[in-house]
Write an enzyme that holds these catalytic residues in place. Structure first.
Site, PDB file in Angstrom:
ATOM      1  N   GLU B  61       0.810  -1.216   0.000  1.00  0.00           N
ATOM      2  CA  GLU B  61       0.000   0.000   0.000  1.00  0.00           C
ATOM      3  C   GLU B  61       0.843   1.266   0.000  1.00  0.00           C
ATOM      4  O   GLU B  61       0.496   2.263  -0.661  1.00  0.00           O
ATOM      5  CB  GLU B  61      -0.964   0.012   1.197  1.00  0.00           C
ATOM      6  CG  GLU B  61      -2.108  -0.998   1.112  1.00  0.00           C
ATOM      7  CD  GLU B  61      -1.729  -2.419   1.510  1.00  0.00           C
ATOM      8  OE1 GLU B  61      -0.556  -2.653   1.878  1.00  0.00           O
ATOM      9  OE2 GLU B  61      -2.602  -3.299   1.454  1.00  0.00           O
ATOM     10  N   HIS B 130     -11.441  -3.801  10.503  1.00  0.00           N
ATOM     11  CA  HIS B 130     -12.009  -3.624   9.165  1.00  0.00           C
ATOM     12  C   HIS B 130     -13.182  -2.656   9.143  1.00  0.00           C
ATOM     13  O   HIS B 130     -14.035  -2.739   8.276  1.00  0.00           O
ATOM     14  CB  HIS B 130     -12.453  -4.978   8.597  1.00  0.00           C
ATOM     15  CG  HIS B 130     -11.350  -5.751   7.926  1.00  0.00           C
ATOM     16  ND1 HIS B 130     -10.212  -6.115   8.582  1.00  0.00           N
ATOM     17  CD2 HIS B 130     -11.203  -6.210   6.655  1.00  0.00           C
ATOM     18  CE1 HIS B 130      -9.418  -6.791   7.748  1.00  0.00           C
ATOM     19  NE2 HIS B 130      -9.991  -6.850   6.581  1.00  0.00           N
TER      20      HIS B 130
HETATM   21  C1  LIG Z   1      -2.942  -4.490   4.596  1.00  0.00           C
HETATM   22  C2  LIG Z   1      -4.051  -5.251   3.985  1.00  0.00           C
HETATM   23  N1  LIG Z   1      -4.276  -5.141   2.656  1.00  0.00           N
HETATM   24  C3  LIG Z   1      -5.281  -5.831   2.088  1.00  0.00           C
HETATM   25  C4  LIG Z   1      -6.089  -6.645   2.828  1.00  0.00           C
HETATM   26  C5  LIG Z   1      -7.217  -7.434   2.164  1.00  0.00           C
HETATM   27  N2  LIG Z   1      -6.896  -8.851   2.162  1.00  0.00           N
HETATM   28  C6  LIG Z   1      -7.297  -9.699   3.110  1.00  0.00           C
HETATM   29  S1  LIG Z   1      -6.688 -11.250   2.926  1.00  0.00           S
HETATM   30  C7  LIG Z   1      -5.887 -10.794   1.509  1.00  0.00           C
HETATM   31  C8  LIG Z   1      -5.114 -11.794   0.713  1.00  0.00           C
HETATM   32  C9  LIG Z   1      -3.837 -12.130   1.326  1.00  0.00           C
HETATM   33  O1  LIG Z   1      -3.229 -13.095   0.506  1.00  0.00           O
HETATM   34  P1  LIG Z   1      -2.177 -14.103   1.124  1.00  0.00           P
HETATM   35  O2  LIG Z   1      -1.270 -13.355   2.035  1.00  0.00           O
HETATM   36  O3  LIG Z   1      -1.568 -14.839   0.012  1.00  0.00           O
HETATM   37  O4  LIG Z   1      -3.045 -15.072   2.034  1.00  0.00           O
HETATM   38  P2  LIG Z   1      -4.176 -16.099   1.592  1.00  0.00           P
HETATM   39  O5  LIG Z   1      -5.472 -15.367   1.675  1.00  0.00           O
HETATM   40  O6  LIG Z   1      -3.873 -16.579   0.237  1.00  0.00           O
HETATM   41  O7  LIG Z   1      -4.137 -17.169   2.603  1.00  0.00           O
HETATM   42  C10 LIG Z   1      -6.085  -9.455   1.219  1.00  0.00           C
HETATM   43  C11 LIG Z   1      -5.537  -8.751   0.078  1.00  0.00           C
HETATM   44  C12 LIG Z   1      -5.839  -6.707   4.199  1.00  0.00           C
HETATM   45  N3  LIG Z   1      -6.605  -7.446   5.006  1.00  0.00           N
HETATM   46  N4  LIG Z   1      -4.820  -6.023   4.746  1.00  0.00           N
END
Ligand SMILES: Cc1ncc(C[n+]2csc(CCOP(=O)(O)OP(=O)(O)O)c2C)c(N)n1
Ligand SMILES: Cc1ncc(C[n+]2csc(CCOP(=O)(O)OP(=O)(O)O)c2C)c(N)n1
Ligand SMILES: [Mg+2]
Ligand SMILES: [Mg+2]
Lengths: 325, 357, 325, 357
Positions: B61, B130
């Site tokens: 971000e 959130h």
């Molecule tokens: C700082 C932040 N940016 C975006 C999000 C939205 N978000 C929640 S889970 C996620 C995906 C994360 O992907 P990964 O780390 O690969 O974990 P996975 O869900 O695949 O287990 C995102 C983008 C968030 N919660 N926090």
């Protein structure tokens, strides 16, 4: 565990239990009583179980938004988790958090939160404390391939290497962050090399193969004991269901159909089961009895959760540190 | 006339217009081109404008905010999106230290014509991380405009205006507004940033509200109206610049002020509005100015706690009665409160909502 | 340049000019008329000049808190810089910024600011714009070894590699962040390897050797033209004076005395001068005339700065974007 | 009695005591053990407590904040230091999303007994990126305490209290306070967080001030006193919890309120105080409440702009006169303003200051 499980079957049992718990959660989600986002790890059970099998209770674990598996694998209380998801007073955070805010300090599951990378640097602090205090507690932080893109992860690489902290970062690479594939977010190069360039020891492997995960983690633990350097482990695995919620979402077509199918063939639970059966470490009857016993435990946990009262409205004001008035 | 459109569609139309109107406009954010298209607000844009202008991004971000700022310095007009406000805290450095300051600190050299859309989450367990509503944080920072339209019409007009603005604009969308509908012109139009809007006039009390609170305010004003009490309801629309003039003018007429906000009460935008009106229309105030906002606690997940945490229509009604010096136990008071009583859950945007979101 | 300088001597002239400008600033700082923090780059002149010698005017440069050298090497206006440091209306930001906020858009010196790493991701944006617009402008971001520790640098590594942006990050490794040495902040591993692991091309060299810096940068520029990958360059160099301010600070003993002494022997300006003289590319008289001409230019710039009025109090309210009232 | 000590020394004594008293306390920050010892506030500590407890750090503000939080979860008591508030914006994510929320969101499990000391820069070209005063930003966030002692005595007593507090405390030190001196007990003592202090009593106006503004307030109150006007001067000491009760009680006596703050006016802590007092002591207010704070612009470097940017004694004096309904052109008004007139530069903490700092 309500029934006796032979030592070598335990990891399988743990995986099966996580699978069945999440299937039950998915099934009941539509009842509208679990009023919170829920990220299931169905298909990825080998990583939490394999990693935690190499840890002691005194070792500390942090999770992220997708933490049912980490929590249970570390020994977290199932009743408290279920009650938490139901928003009940007996939940592990009294209903304040829901699925994405699990904690069980009795087994050193230190907490998990949904801001991606939020818990990553916390592991530096518990690691530093262990080091300063000269105890042998290891800290494990679980995160995903998406998390790897956050700057704080890299600041943490630098700091943990500098201070030689007893931490293991476990990256579960399931190739997706929500609906976005890895190629849209990272250049084509191994994550491992970056951790390595920072001076970390690294390991990687098949995240659907419990034995491999366990072995790689044991090696990392031994290396920490031997020379105290931080460890980065990357495991390839795959999420079966939608990013958030109880359903499949393959109709959205963000993942190649054959990719989903081929990963489902590599089910960590089934693979392990086949192996155990073929080795004759376990019989089909025993298997059935495990499943039965877990399903009963799950049923009880739902009963527990549903019977637990909602937190009282007044209890909201507890633990507000700032404004005592 | 075409049928009413949702807030979501209004946002989409604004983006679509700006993308077609100026090739320097691009849209970037986690999930922008994904199947869900940011709650459909970016639907169809990838197909129309291609992946060079409708971009996904890594979970970085702060760097990507800086990227947008840098692109602005050479004439691009980035629209960045965070699906929750809380993710923007990772980019506070770039938002505050650079976006807000650049043009001023370089004496007018280098513009940051950037819009950052962020969604305010609420309910269904959005919980502590959130569901924050950071209008006050951003409004405290000089150089940022902070807008929070409450209706589809403004969402479209103000987003076009924001994208065409030469400075950074924080564009806050409350998740509980996205499904709301109204008539919105098909052609592009602009609504000013920094101007409040009188939703309905009245003379007994001024009810000034930000973002989703406007929806609550309107319902409550309806209930009071049935009992002969006319509340002047104002949609603030922008937190910064904050149009206290419109509110002060209203208070000069009504003598009473209640401000509704979607964030924590302490040091919130409601405090700023109360302070400005107290300073400017002091003599005309017949009762202490008042605020209804969130208690200084983090958003809980459990529905029973949620219900205690978020303002209820009854709670707001009581505050209004108090400002009007009407006893809650009086005939009128209890009738009004009765009308406002509802046992609708406070953790879903509408009754048949089926999470998650 | 007030006098004619042969092409091959220009880089030397540029370095000498930066040195003499900063010496003059240091000398006059005690007059209390330059009322702002000032980070001098005396001893490090070869990096700005060497890098910028490989760039075109249309290429873009971002700096940091220590940017006099970058600004001048890119062609920034000396009068405007001096006036800026004096807080005058003719300063490059009208007196609003001082030494740490230089900008000269006429030569695409895009700006510099003192929040460490603040400008790093901005280079991604100008780089993306160049790429989308299909022009050949390269973006260079200068920063220090301390800056390398900020997470946003690593997010930038990932993004620029992913998008194949035409950017060059130049890390001036002077071994210190304020009074803190590199060993206290980073583990013992090359920074280069980290950029490389992200998929960047890398280069490194002696930051006090102008020819080497120029050559390494030219190579990086050629690689960008050839295949568009981002470039990370690391140059070793050393700051002679205190971190912030006009004086030496060796009495504080935070740097080994022999370290300071040995680096001073490797003065980039003197080394180059010796080389030019020995090659007979230049005569002592010419050297003297350069120095003379630069000193005159500097004198004029101080006159300019001092004669320039202070900004009017009312002008403060210009360019406030938020509250027009 | 021992001689007066500086604010700097008071801070140092507080750290020294806490380090000696509890082995879980450690201090970390960029430059903590360096030769300048954070403006001498950490002098001698490295020698006494060693490098494991008096630690430097990489330029990784967010990760190191998280590190401190994590260490707190297992019982350490970190004191983190940023030499300028502006660097803390890089750690907003960890401060807001974790430090402020952890204990609450985990229902009391896991404490973050962390103090973050941050210095507010001003003058001598600290300029746009080195002089912000973020008390309002932090005060808006539930779960953070925000304190800003103005005198050495409080610096010592409140820092000890802050380190012993079980939640996160933002401890803001204005750079222009560090050299100030007064008598401070040698032994440890505690001053409460969240309690204002009446610096001098008076009955014509309540002047409530935060941090360095207290110094300005006191001087101005002196000038008014010479002319028979007694101003009740209050050192707010904490921004959160904000002790509006003490101010409201004062306003009940004086009927008039002026709030001085060191940050931007919009959505600042002064707005919160004005709002609370307007709500609670509305009937007793005889004149509109007023604020003096910074204009909504970034801090400029040039001395002439600095002078326009920061409040002057005359400017504050005029505002007081207005609140008192005394014409500035009246005999008394002009005499007072004359006393307040100074041509001291506004970009240095004291007259013979020789930058940089
Ligand atoms: C700082 C932040 N940016 C975006 C999000 C939205 N978000 C929640 S889970 C996620 C995906 C994360 O992907 P990964 O780390 O690969 O974990 P996975 O869900 O695949 O287990 C995102 C983008 C968030 N919660 N926090
Ligand atoms: C985010 C941030 N943290 C800390 C500082 C304070 N600071 C200013 S310059 C500097 C040293 C930076 O070191 P380096 O990047 O190596 O550059 P050098 O000064 O050596 O040229 C520091 C820590 C800052 N300005 N910004
Ligand atoms: Mg993933
Ligand atoms: Mg350095």
């Amino acid at each position: 565990m309500p029934i006796q499980i032979p030592e070598q079957v335990k990891p399988y049992y743990e995986m099966l239990r996580i699978r069945l718990v999440e299937e039950a959660l998915a099934e009941r989600y539509s009842e509208q009583e679990m009023r919170c986002p829920m990220h299931l790890c169905i298909g990825q059970e080998a990583v939490p179980v394999g990693v935690c099998s190499a840890l002691k209770t005194s070792d500390m674990v942090f999770g992220n938004h997708r933490s049912h598996g980490y929590y249970l694998a570390k020994g977290g209380d199932l009743n408290k988790m279920t009650a938490e998801i139901y928003g009940k007073v007996d939940g592990c955070c009294g209903g304040r958090g829901g699925s994405m805010h699990l904690i069980d300090l009795d087994v050193n599951f230190m907490g998990c939160t949904p801001i991606v990378a939020g818990t990553v640097p916390l592991g530096l602090g518990t690691g530093l404390a262990s080091k300063l205090r000269g105890n042998d507690q290891i800290t494990v932080v679980f995160f995903g391939d998406g998390c790897f893109e956050e700057g704080v992860v890299h600041e943490s690489f630098n700091y943990a290497a500098l201070m030689e902290l007893p931490v293991i970062f476990v990256c579960e690479n399931n190739e997706y962050s929500v609906y976005t594939n890895l190629e849209s977010r990272q250049p084509d190069r191994p994550m491992n090399k970056i951790a390595e360039a920072h001076g970390w020891d690294v390991g990687s492997g098949n995240g659907n193969d419990l034995n491999q995960v366990a072995k790689i983690t044991q090696q990392a633990v031994s290396r920490i004991k031997a020379h105290g350097r931080p460890q980065f482990l990357e495991f390839d695995t795959y999420r079966w269901l939608e990013h958030c919620g109880p359903n499949e979402d393959d109709h959205l077509d963000y993942r190649p159909a054959d990719q989903v199918a081929s990963w489902k063939k590599k089910c960590p639970v089934l693979q392990m089961q086949t192996q155990l059966l073929s080795e004759k470490s376990i019989s089909q009857e025993e298997l059935d009895s495990y499943r039965q016993s877990i399903l009963e435990e799950i049923e009880l946990s739902f009963n527990f959760a549903k019977a637990s009262p909602f937190p009282s409205p007044e209890s909201l004001y507890q633990f507000s540190n700032t404004n005592p008035s | 006339m075409r049928p009413d459109i949702t807030y979501t569609e209004a946002v989409r139309e604004a983006l679509d217009f700006c993308l077609s109107d100026d090739e320097n406009v691009f849209v970037v954010g986690e999930g922008v081109p994904d199947p869900k298209r940011i709650f459909n607000t970016t639907a169809g844009l990838l197909e129309k404008y291609g992946p060079q202008r409708i971009m996904d991004m890594p979970l970085s971000e702060n760097a990507l905010t800086g990227m947008c700022i840098g692109s602005g310095l050479v004439g691009m007009r980035p629209v960045m999106i965070h699906q929750r406000t809380d993710f923007a805290y990772l980019a506070f450095d770039q938002i505050i230290n650079n976006a807000a300051k650049w043009n001023f600190m370089f004496n007018g050299q280098g513009q940051v014509p950037m819009v950052i859309r962020m969604m305010i989450g609420r309910g269904w367990g959005q919980g502590p991380q959130h569901s924050s509503s950071p209008q006050a944080l951003f409004s405290h920072i000089p150089g940022l405009k902070v807008v929070m339209p409450s209706r589809p019409y403004d969402a479209k007009g103000m987003l076009i205006q924001a994208i065409e603005d030469n400075g950074p604009v924080i564009f806050l969308e409350h998740r509980w507004l996205h499904h709301m509908k109204e008539a919105v012109p098909e052609e592009p139009f602009r609504e000013p940033l920094g101007k409040a809007r009188i939703v309905r006039s009245g003379n007994s009390l001024t009810l000034a509200a930000f973002s989703y609170s406007v929806i609550e305010a309107t319902k409550i004003a309806d209930a009071f109206k049935k009992h002969g009490i006319e509340i002047e309801t104002i949609d603030m629309r922008s937190a910064s610049p904050m149009d206290h003039q419109t509110v002060a003018a209203s208070v000069r007429k009504t003598g009473r002020l209640l401000v509704l906000d979607t964030s924590w009460i302490t040091c919130g935008v409601a405090a700023e509005l109360v302070a400005r009106v107290s300073e400017e229309a002091f003599k005309e105030l017949k009762a202490p100015p008042a605020r209804v906002a969130l208690p200084d606690l983090h958003a809980p997940t459990s529905p029973t706690l949620s219900k205690e945490f978020y303002p209820t229509p009854q709670g707001i009604g009581e505050k209004i009665l108090k400002t009007l010096s009407i006893e809650t136990s009086s005939d009128k008071g209890s009738l009004i409160l009765n009308d406002l009583t509802t046992d609708e859950p406070l953790d879903v945007p509408f009754l048949d909502f089926k999470g998650p979101f």
